[in-house]
Design a protein around this motif. Structure first.
Motif, PDB file in Angstrom:
ATOM      1  N   MET A   2     -13.323 -22.404 -43.504  1.00  0.00           N
ATOM      2  CA  MET A   2     -13.891 -21.630 -42.504  1.00  0.00           C
ATOM      3  C   MET A   2     -13.006 -20.564 -42.087  1.00  0.00           C
ATOM      4  O   MET A   2     -13.631 -19.547 -41.635  1.00  0.00           O
ATOM      5  CB  MET A   2     -14.006 -22.717 -41.223  1.00  0.00           C
ATOM      6  CG  MET A   2     -15.015 -23.555 -41.200  1.00  0.00           C
ATOM      7  SD  MET A   2     -15.373 -24.696 -39.858  1.00  0.00           S
ATOM      8  CE  MET A   2     -15.856 -23.476 -38.780  1.00  0.00           C
ATOM      9  N   VAL A   3     -11.698 -20.822 -42.302  1.00  0.00           N
ATOM     10  CA  VAL A   3     -10.842 -19.479 -42.290  1.00  0.00           C
ATOM     11  C   VAL A   3     -10.676 -18.482 -43.433  1.00  0.00           C
ATOM     12  O   VAL A   3     -10.644 -17.516 -43.219  1.00  0.00           O
ATOM     13  CB  VAL A   3      -9.394 -19.887 -41.863  1.00  0.00           C
ATOM     14  CG1 VAL A   3      -8.252 -18.988 -42.047  1.00  0.00           C
ATOM     15  CG2 VAL A   3      -9.104 -20.568 -40.644  1.00  0.00           C
ATOM     16  N   ASN A   4     -10.853 -19.390 -44.583  1.00  0.00           N
ATOM     17  CA  ASN A   4     -11.006 -18.496 -45.778  1.00  0.00           C
ATOM     18  C   ASN A   4     -12.180 -17.769 -46.002  1.00  0.00           C
ATOM     19  O   ASN A   4     -12.200 -16.498 -46.591  1.00  0.00           O
ATOM     20  CB  ASN A   4     -11.107 -19.367 -47.070  1.00  0.00           C
ATOM     21  CG  ASN A   4      -9.576 -20.007 -47.249  1.00  0.00           C
ATOM     22  OD1 ASN A   4      -8.317 -19.115 -46.740  1.00  0.00           O
ATOM     23  ND2 ASN A   4      -9.118 -20.819 -47.821  1.00  0.00           N
ATOM     24  N   PHE A   5     -13.426 -18.232 -45.197  1.00  0.00           N
ATOM     25  CA  PHE A   5     -14.602 -17.479 -45.656  1.00  0.00           C
ATOM     26  C   PHE A   5     -14.715 -15.829 -44.996  1.00  0.00           C
ATOM     27  O   PHE A   5     -15.076 -15.132 -45.728  1.00  0.00           O
ATOM     28  CB  PHE A   5     -15.828 -18.412 -45.057  1.00  0.00           C
ATOM     29  CG  PHE A   5     -17.250 -17.665 -45.269  1.00  0.00           C
ATOM     30  CD1 PHE A   5     -17.652 -18.023 -46.621  1.00  0.00           C
ATOM     31  CD2 PHE A   5     -18.005 -17.290 -44.241  1.00  0.00           C
ATOM     32  CE1 PHE A   5     -18.901 -17.459 -46.894  1.00  0.00           C
ATOM     33  CE2 PHE A   5     -18.959 -16.654 -44.479  1.00  0.00           C
ATOM     34  CZ  PHE A   5     -19.860 -16.797 -45.817  1.00  0.00           C
ATOM     35  N   PRO A   6     -14.218 -16.003 -43.712  1.00  0.00           N
ATOM     36  CA  PRO A   6     -14.231 -14.523 -43.245  1.00  0.00           C
ATOM     37  C   PRO A   6     -13.008 -13.554 -44.008  1.00  0.00           C
ATOM     38  O   PRO A   6     -13.473 -12.454 -44.365  1.00  0.00           O
ATOM     39  CB  PRO A   6     -13.791 -14.553 -41.794  1.00  0.00           C
ATOM     40  CG  PRO A   6     -13.147 -16.020 -41.604  1.00  0.00           C
ATOM     41  CD  PRO A   6     -13.831 -16.803 -42.669  1.00  0.00           C
ATOM     42  N   LEU A   7     -12.138 -14.381 -44.310  1.00  0.00           N
ATOM     43  CA  LEU A   7     -11.182 -13.586 -45.197  1.00  0.00           C
ATOM     44  C   LEU A   7     -11.746 -12.995 -46.644  1.00  0.00           C
ATOM     45  O   LEU A   7     -11.429 -12.015 -47.209  1.00  0.00           O
ATOM     46  CB  LEU A   7      -9.845 -14.341 -45.429  1.00  0.00           C
ATOM     47  CG  LEU A   7      -8.973 -14.728 -44.372  1.00  0.00           C
ATOM     48  CD1 LEU A   7      -7.950 -15.584 -44.862  1.00  0.00           C
ATOM     49  CD2 LEU A   7      -8.213 -13.323 -43.936  1.00  0.00           C
ATOM     50  N   ALA A   8     -12.413 -13.841 -47.125  1.00  0.00           N
ATOM     51  CA  ALA A   8     -13.099 -13.502 -48.492  1.00  0.00           C
ATOM     52  C   ALA A   8     -14.089 -12.615 -48.297  1.00  0.00           C
ATOM     53  O   ALA A   8     -14.320 -11.467 -49.266  1.00  0.00           O
ATOM     54  CB  ALA A   8     -13.759 -14.842 -48.999  1.00  0.00           C
ATOM     55  N   ILE A   9     -15.003 -12.458 -47.287  1.00  0.00           N
ATOM     56  CA  ILE A   9     -15.758 -11.334 -46.977  1.00  0.00           C
ATOM     57  C   ILE A   9     -15.139 -10.006 -46.523  1.00  0.00           C
ATOM     58  O   ILE A   9     -15.547  -9.059 -47.252  1.00  0.00           O
ATOM     59  CB  ILE A   9     -16.739 -11.834 -45.643  1.00  0.00           C
ATOM     60  CG1 ILE A   9     -17.688 -13.079 -46.121  1.00  0.00           C
ATOM     61  CG2 ILE A   9     -17.490 -10.553 -45.492  1.00  0.00           C
ATOM     62  CD1 ILE A   9     -18.238 -13.549 -44.870  1.00  0.00           C
ATOM     63  N   HIS A  10     -13.941 -10.041 -46.084  1.00  0.00           N
ATOM     64  CA  HIS A  10     -13.154  -9.076 -45.635  1.00  0.00           C
ATOM     65  C   HIS A  10     -12.767  -8.493 -47.001  1.00  0.00           C
ATOM     66  O   HIS A  10     -12.843  -7.329 -47.060  1.00  0.00           O
ATOM     67  CB  HIS A  10     -12.100  -9.434 -44.781  1.00  0.00           C
ATOM     68  CG  HIS A  10     -11.200  -8.085 -44.481  1.00  0.00           C
ATOM     69  ND1 HIS A  10     -11.204  -7.177 -43.523  1.00  0.00           N
ATOM     70  CD2 HIS A  10      -9.743  -8.157 -44.870  1.00  0.00           C
ATOM     71  CE1 HIS A  10     -10.163  -6.423 -43.557  1.00  0.00           C
ATOM     72  NE2 HIS A  10      -9.225  -6.940 -44.463  1.00  0.00           N
ATOM     73  N   TRP A  11     -11.961  -8.994 -47.875  1.00  0.00           N
ATOM     74  CA  TRP A  11     -11.647  -8.448 -48.945  1.00  0.00           C
ATOM     75  C   TRP A  11     -12.453  -8.238 -50.057  1.00  0.00           C
ATOM     76  O   TRP A  11     -12.251  -7.103 -50.982  1.00  0.00           O
ATOM     77  CB  TRP A  11     -10.489  -9.551 -49.620  1.00  0.00           C
ATOM     78  CG  TRP A  11      -9.275  -9.608 -48.917  1.00  0.00           C
ATOM     79  CD1 TRP A  11      -8.332  -8.614 -48.292  1.00  0.00           C
ATOM     80  CD2 TRP A  11      -8.484 -10.913 -48.735  1.00  0.00           C
ATOM     81  NE1 TRP A  11      -7.398  -9.085 -47.699  1.00  0.00           N
ATOM     82  CE2 TRP A  11      -7.293 -10.543 -47.929  1.00  0.00           C
ATOM     83  CE3 TRP A  11      -8.481 -12.063 -48.940  1.00  0.00           C
ATOM     84  CZ2 TRP A  11      -6.249 -11.290 -47.328  1.00  0.00           C
ATOM     85  CZ3 TRP A  11      -7.476 -13.088 -48.549  1.00  0.00           C
ATOM     86  CH2 TRP A  11      -6.472 -12.590 -47.840  1.00  0.00           C
ATOM     87  N   SER A  12     -13.586  -8.814 -50.092  1.00  0.00           N
ATOM     88  CA  SER A  12     -14.601  -8.553 -51.236  1.00  0.00           C
ATOM     89  C   SER A  12     -15.537  -7.401 -50.640  1.00  0.00           C
ATOM     90  O   SER A  12     -16.192  -6.687 -51.560  1.00  0.00           O
ATOM     91  CB  SER A  12     -15.827  -9.939 -51.387  1.00  0.00           C
ATOM     92  OG  SER A  12     -16.222 -10.137 -50.286  1.00  0.00           O
ATOM     93  N   THR A  13     -15.427  -6.807 -49.496  1.00  0.00           N
ATOM     94  CA  THR A  13     -16.148  -5.781 -49.058  1.00  0.00           C
ATOM     95  C   THR A  13     -15.128  -4.601 -48.711  1.00  0.00           C
ATOM     96  O   THR A  13     -15.391  -3.436 -48.326  1.00  0.00           O
ATOM     97  CB  THR A  13     -16.748  -6.073 -47.794  1.00  0.00           C
ATOM     98  OG1 THR A  13     -15.891  -6.449 -46.843  1.00  0.00           O
ATOM     99  CG2 THR A  13     -17.798  -6.970 -48.253  1.00  0.00           C
ATOM    100  N   GLY A  14     -13.899  -4.763 -49.623  1.00  0.00           N
ATOM    101  CA  GLY A  14     -12.999  -3.484 -49.511  1.00  0.00           C
ATOM    102  C   GLY A  14     -12.303  -3.336 -48.108  1.00  0.00           C
ATOM    103  O   GLY A  14     -11.873  -2.416 -47.573  1.00  0.00           O
TER     104      GLY A  14
END
Length: 308
Positions: A238-250
């Motif tokens: 659940m913590v990694n998911f927003p991080l993944a969205i953050h980095w994958s969208t620049g």
């Protein structure tokens, strides 16, 4: 002939060179060496250090500004913050370099996956997709790293065919490669929720089956460990998911880098704790069985076969 002098020298050697004989064996040190001796254990420890430093740096800089306004220092610069920032950057760079062997682990995992019976068909397909996402993640990250460090050229000319004289110029942007690498990881993280859901069903089914036959102490302890690991993995994902969205969208989701560092620190601490418990030696069973095992209301799940 007198032996007093050699005896005195031997005692002196024993008291100085052999001073560690006074220290008793330490289970904690044994556990620390056992855990940090693995690639995963050392990586998790350095992740905790890295993101702790990244959270301290803005605080130290802010303190320097306040002290400068109050006349306690001439300039609003913190030398400690600069050193911490450099150390965190070096750790981050080193962790990326150490992940060059990660692709081998993925290949071994996917090979084992096809030769080991899985509990359900859904789990098999989920882990297959996760493995393929990692096969995209690692090469793209490695390529981005090597180009950004000028090990490989960003621009190169290649021949499409040995029979044609036409040449094509290939331009590779390390930032773009990095974004696509994280997008592969984001796909892995999204699939992990499906993995957790399937594993949670299996855990609940096993727990109910054990209750029908009567839970033994060893079974209670095992179920406790599995549910604890399940919840830990759910929180980390659940913590990694927003991080993944953050980095994958620049890096557009969070405006403050401190939020990114805080989320990474939470994931790193929980992952380190889970790895620490997983490498602990079995403890002795208590004389009296406990009744502290209760069935969770919310379903949680085990980790996947590979931890990023």
């Amino acid at each position: 002939m007198s032996y007093s002098k050699p005896s005195s020298i031997a005692k002196l050697n024993d008291s100085i060179l052999g001073c560690f004989s006074a220290l008793p064996p330490s289970e904690f040190i044994d556990h620390l060496v056992r855990y940090l001796g693995t690639w995963s254990g050392s990586d998790k420890l350095f992740a905790v250090i890295e993101y702790s430093l990244k959270l301290l740096v803005p605080l130290l800089r802010k303190r320097a500004e306040i002290q400068q306004r109050g006349g306690l220092r001439k300039v609003a610069n913190s030398s400690t913050a600069a050193r911490f920032s450099k150390l965190a950057s070096n750790i981050s760079d080193s962790r990326t370099l150490w992940r060059f062997w990660g692709l081998l682990s993925i290949i071994r995992w996917m090979t084992s996956l096809e030769r080991t019976a899985q509990p359900t068909r859904n789990l098999l397909n989920i882990e297959r997709l996760q493995g393929w996402s990692m096969l995209g993640y690692y090469p793209l990250e490695h390529l981005s790293y090597l180009i950004s460090h000028d090990v490989l050229p960003a621009k190169s000319t290649i021949n499409l065919s040995p029979f044609i004289a036409t040449k094509t110029t290939l331009n590779l942007n390390p930032n773009t490669l990095g974004v696509w690498s994280v997008r592969c990881w984001a796909f892995y993280v999204a699939l992990q929720f499906a993995h957790l859901r399937e594993d949670g069903k299996l855990l609940k089914a096993k727990y109910r089956g054990l209750r029908k036959t009567g839970l033994k102490l060893a079974e209670k302890q095992e179920m406790q460990k599995r549910w604890q690991a399940y919840w830990s993995d759910l929180v980390v994902n659940m913590v990694n998911f927003p991080l993944a969205i953050h980095w994958s969208t620049g890096s557009t989701l969070f405006k403050h880098e401190s939020i990114v560092s805080l989320l990474n620190l939470i994931a790193a601490v929980i992952s380190f704790r889970s790895g620490w418990e997983a490498t602990a030696l079995p403890s002795r069973s208590p004389s009296e069985p406990g009744d502290d095992l209760v069935e969770p209301v919310v379903v949680a799940d085990n980790a996947t076969a590979y931890d990023i």
